[in-house]
Design a protein around this motif. Structure first.
Motif, mmCIF file in Angstrom:
data_model
loop_
_atom_site.group_PDB
_atom_site.id
_atom_site.type_symbol
_atom_site.label_atom_id
_atom_site.label_comp_id
_atom_site.label_asym_id
_atom_site.label_seq_id
_atom_site.Cartn_x
_atom_site.Cartn_y
_atom_site.Cartn_z
ATOM 1 N N ASN A 41 -19.194 -4.151 21.428
ATOM 2 C CA ASN A 41 -19.857 -5.260 22.120
ATOM 3 C C ASN A 41 -18.813 -6.108 22.861
ATOM 4 O O ASN A 41 -17.978 -6.758 22.241
ATOM 5 N N PRO A 42 -18.839 -6.121 24.184
ATOM 6 C CA PRO A 42 -17.832 -6.859 24.958
ATOM 7 C C PRO A 42 -17.785 -8.359 24.664
ATOM 8 O O PRO A 42 -16.745 -8.980 24.809
ATOM 9 N N THR A 43 -18.890 -8.935 24.237
ATOM 10 C CA THR A 43 -18.901 -10.376 23.961
ATOM 11 C C THR A 43 -18.241 -10.725 22.635
ATOM 12 O O THR A 43 -17.907 -11.886 22.407
ATOM 13 N N ARG A 45 -15.298 -9.248 21.308
ATOM 14 C CA ARG A 45 -14.053 -8.483 21.243
ATOM 15 C C ARG A 45 -12.825 -9.297 20.877
ATOM 16 O O ARG A 45 -11.711 -8.853 21.083
ATOM 17 N N GLU A 88 -11.416 -2.327 26.723
ATOM 18 C CA GLU A 88 -11.338 -3.264 27.842
ATOM 19 C C GLU A 88 -10.770 -2.596 29.096
ATOM 20 O O GLU A 88 -11.053 -3.026 30.208
#
Length: 103
Positions: A41-43, A45, A88
């Motif tokens: 989940n990029p939020t 990280r 990323e």
């Protein structure tokens, strides 16, 4: 009672010899996959967030292996940052562990 104690000692000794051999292959690959899932989940990280999530999932996934808590913590300390960097950098989640030579 003596039988149970002897059995517990025997399991511990066998696990201490078997785990390092497994760790170089399948266990480290599975730990990597758990870490990638924790970091997908990029939020979420941030390293400490991912590491906490990984430690909980790792202990849940490998709880039946003796002394795994320390191995989960060591793996998280050394591998979370490279995994986050790969994600990323655009590496697909299914390719991260292969690229880091964990699988």
């Amino acid at each position: 009672m003596k039988t149970l104690l002897c059995l517990a000692v025997l399991v511990s000794v066998v696990a201490s010899f078997a785990l390092p051999q497994l760790k170089s292959g399948s266990v480290s690959c599975l730990m990597c996959e758990v870490a990638v899932r924790a970091a997908e989940n990029p939020t979420d990280r941030e390293a400490h967030t991912v590491e906490n999530k990984f430690n909980a999932e790792c202990k849940k996934e490998f709880g039946s292996i003796p002394f795994i808590e320390k191995d989960c913590e060591k793996y998280g300390d050394s591998k979370i940052d490279p995994i986050i960097n790969e994600l990323e950098g655009g590496t697909a989640p299914q390719d991260v562990c292969k690229k880091l030579k964990e699988c």
